[in-house]
Structures are given as structure tokens and as C-alpha cells.
Design a protein around this motif. Structure first.
Motif, mmCIF file in Angstrom:
data_model
loop_
_atom_site.group_PDB
_atom_site.id
_atom_site.type_symbol
_atom_site.label_atom_id
_atom_site.label_comp_id
_atom_site.label_asym_id
_atom_site.label_seq_id
_atom_site.Cartn_x
_atom_site.Cartn_y
_atom_site.Cartn_z
ATOM 1 N N SER A 53 12.142 49.530 13.513
ATOM 2 C CA SER A 53 12.066 48.069 13.547
ATOM 3 C C SER A 53 13.255 47.533 14.311
ATOM 4 O O SER A 53 14.408 47.823 13.966
ATOM 5 N N TYR A 54 12.972 46.809 15.374
ATOM 6 C CA TYR A 54 13.993 46.024 16.071
ATOM 7 C C TYR A 54 13.902 44.604 15.545
ATOM 8 O O TYR A 54 12.841 44.150 15.118
ATOM 9 N N PHE A 55 15.018 43.886 15.619
ATOM 10 C CA PHE A 55 14.968 42.452 15.358
ATOM 11 C C PHE A 55 15.786 41.759 16.435
ATOM 12 O O PHE A 55 16.821 42.247 16.867
ATOM 13 N N PRO A 79 19.259 44.698 17.952
ATOM 14 C CA PRO A 79 19.640 45.519 16.807
ATOM 15 C C PRO A 79 18.407 46.006 16.056
ATOM 16 O O PRO A 79 17.304 45.480 16.253
ATOM 17 N N GLY A 80 18.580 46.999 15.214
ATOM 18 C CA GLY A 80 17.467 47.513 14.422
ATOM 19 C C GLY A 80 17.725 48.921 13.956
ATOM 20 O O GLY A 80 18.834 49.432 14.074
ATOM 21 N N ARG A 90 9.252 44.992 7.851
ATOM 22 C CA ARG A 90 9.992 43.739 7.601
ATOM 23 C C ARG A 90 11.191 43.998 6.698
ATOM 24 O O ARG A 90 12.251 43.382 6.877
ATOM 25 N N GLU A 91 11.016 44.887 5.724
ATOM 26 C CA GLU A 91 12.139 45.235 4.841
ATOM 27 C C GLU A 91 13.239 45.934 5.637
ATOM 28 O O GLU A 91 14.424 45.753 5.353
ATOM 29 N N THR A 92 12.837 46.718 6.632
ATOM 30 C CA THR A 92 13.814 47.364 7.501
ATOM 31 C C THR A 92 14.634 46.312 8.224
ATOM 32 O O THR A 92 15.864 46.425 8.324
ATOM 33 N N VAL A 93 13.974 45.286 8.732
ATOM 34 C CA VAL A 93 14.673 44.192 9.406
ATOM 35 C C VAL A 93 15.686 43.552 8.455
ATOM 36 O O VAL A 93 16.855 43.347 8.827
ATOM 37 N N VAL A 130 7.936 54.421 17.637
ATOM 38 C CA VAL A 130 6.982 53.326 17.632
ATOM 39 C C VAL A 130 7.763 52.144 17.076
ATOM 40 O O VAL A 130 8.100 52.117 15.887
ATOM 41 N N SER A 131 8.114 51.210 17.953
ATOM 42 C CA SER A 131 9.047 50.132 17.594
ATOM 43 C C SER A 131 8.349 48.790 17.486
ATOM 44 O O SER A 131 7.672 48.346 18.416
ATOM 45 N N MET A 132 8.545 48.170 16.334
ATOM 46 C CA MET A 132 8.051 46.823 16.090
ATOM 47 C C MET A 132 9.229 45.879 16.270
ATOM 48 O O MET A 132 10.269 46.051 15.640
ATOM 49 N N TRP A 133 9.069 44.907 17.155
ATOM 50 C CA TRP A 133 10.128 43.955 17.475
ATOM 51 C C TRP A 133 9.855 42.645 16.743
ATOM 52 O O TRP A 133 8.858 41.984 17.005
ATOM 53 N N TYR A 134 10.758 42.272 15.842
ATOM 54 C CA TYR A 134 10.624 41.040 15.069
ATOM 55 C C TYR A 134 11.569 39.975 15.616
ATOM 56 O O TYR A 134 12.651 40.287 16.110
#
Length: 187
Positions: A53-55, A79-80, A90-93, A130-134
Motif C-alpha cells: 500500500s502506497y499513500f 510513502p507506504g 487501508r489499515e496498512t496506510v 501489487v501496489s494500491m495507491w491511496y
């Protein structure tokens, strides 16, 4: 709802910004539905494909995003971090924002804004993230206490002043999608 089913729905709702993101979305949906382990169990590459997870802290009023100059990667990145076992991205963020910037995350939207599937540059243990960008609310006038063990520095960049060299290879694609969706929201 089961975590994997929720993540499948979340990725299915994503509106890709370009063909590469669409391909990454298709890969990620197939990967999630396959039932394989998706959380990293051992550093750096077990299993060889795992979640990150990126934010991206965004100051919509000033038209700026925050990037970190990551020591290991020697790149400007959002960051992430890696998603821990049975943790929602989302909890990772939320966890990583506290660890890396010492502030609580205020998500601008519940689902990830951007998705990438990328081979790491780690030569000894190549793997796929596999990166989710928030998107998270940021404040460019606030001085963040950052993790100096992990980052050389952090810096706020105007949307049109993102570093074009030494940056995450997907950052320009992220900014294109971001500018299309958030055009005109800065004062």
C-alpha cells in the motif's frame, strides 16, 4: 465480508487511468481470485507476488503532493509499505502513515486511487509488488516528523514540479490520472 472478496470488489471498482493500469487491474483480479497467498510472509520475496500500500499525501488547497526520498530504492516515491498478513490495505496506510510520518491518515477516498504491478529492482530477490495507491489528506504547511532510517528526506512538490528523474517509474502515470480527476481543485 471476507477480506479477499472485499479486495476483489474494491479493485473491480477502480477506474483505470490508462491501458497499463487496466492490464494491472485484470492481473490483480485474476491473482486475488486464484486463492494464492497475497501477503508477504518473509522478507524480501515470499511469496514472490504480494501486496503493497502506497499513500500519497495531497494538499488540494496548495496543489502539492508529498514524496519521500527512499534510502534503499534511492528514488522519490510515495510513502507506504507491505501489507501485513490478513491486514486490509487501508489499515496498512493507517499504520504506515503513523510509522513513517507520525500523523494519522485521513483518507480522501476509501478505495485505492491507482494500481500498479511492478517487478522490484532488488537483484538478489526479485519479486512482484501489487501496489494500491491511496490518497490521503496532507498539509504542506505542517512539518512532518519522518522516519530518518528509511528516508533521506521528504518534500512537498507542486503538481507540475514532480522530479522527472530518480522517481518511481509509475509516478508520472499517477500524476496524469490525478490531474485529470482533480484538475482545478487547487486554489
Amino acid at each position: 465480508m471476507e477480506l479477499s472478496a472485499e479486495m476483489i470488489q474494491m479493485i473491480d471498482r477502480l477506474r483505470p487511468g490508462d491501458q497499463m493500469e487496466r492490464s494491472d487491474q485484470v492481473f490483480t483480479l485474476q491473482w486475488l481470485k486464484s486463492g494464492v497467498e497475497i501477503f508477504r510472509r518473509e522478507k524480501p520475496a515470499t511469496p514472490p507476488v504480494h501486496l503493497v500500500s502506497y499513500f500519497v499525501p495531497v494538499d488540494l488547497d496548495l496543489g502539492k503532493i508529498l514524496l519521500v526520498h527512499h534510502k534503499k530504492a534511492n528514488l522519490w516515491l510515495p510513502p507506504g509499505g507491505h501489507v501485513e498478513w490478513n491486514e486490509h490495505p487501508r489499515e496498512t496506510v493507517e499504520r504506515e502513515m503513523l510509522e513513517e510520518l507520525s500523523v494519522e491518515a485521513q483518507l480522501l477516498q476509501e478505495d485505492p486511487f491507482f494500481l500498479t504491478v511492478a517487478q522490484t529492482v532488488n537483484e538478489s530477490s526479485p519479486h512482484t509488488d501489487v501496489s494500491m495507491w491511496y490518497l490521503v489528506q496532507g498539509n504542506a504547511q505542517h512539518e512532518y516528523a519522518f522516519d530518518r532510517d528509511e528516508f533521506h528526506e521528504i518534500k512537498w512538490f507542486s503538481y507540475d514540479r514532480i522530479p522527472q528523474s530518480h522517481m518511481d517509474p509509475h509516478l508520472s502515470r499517477f500524476m496524469t490520472k490525478f490531474s485529470q480527476e482533480f484538475e482545478g481543485r487547487a486554489r
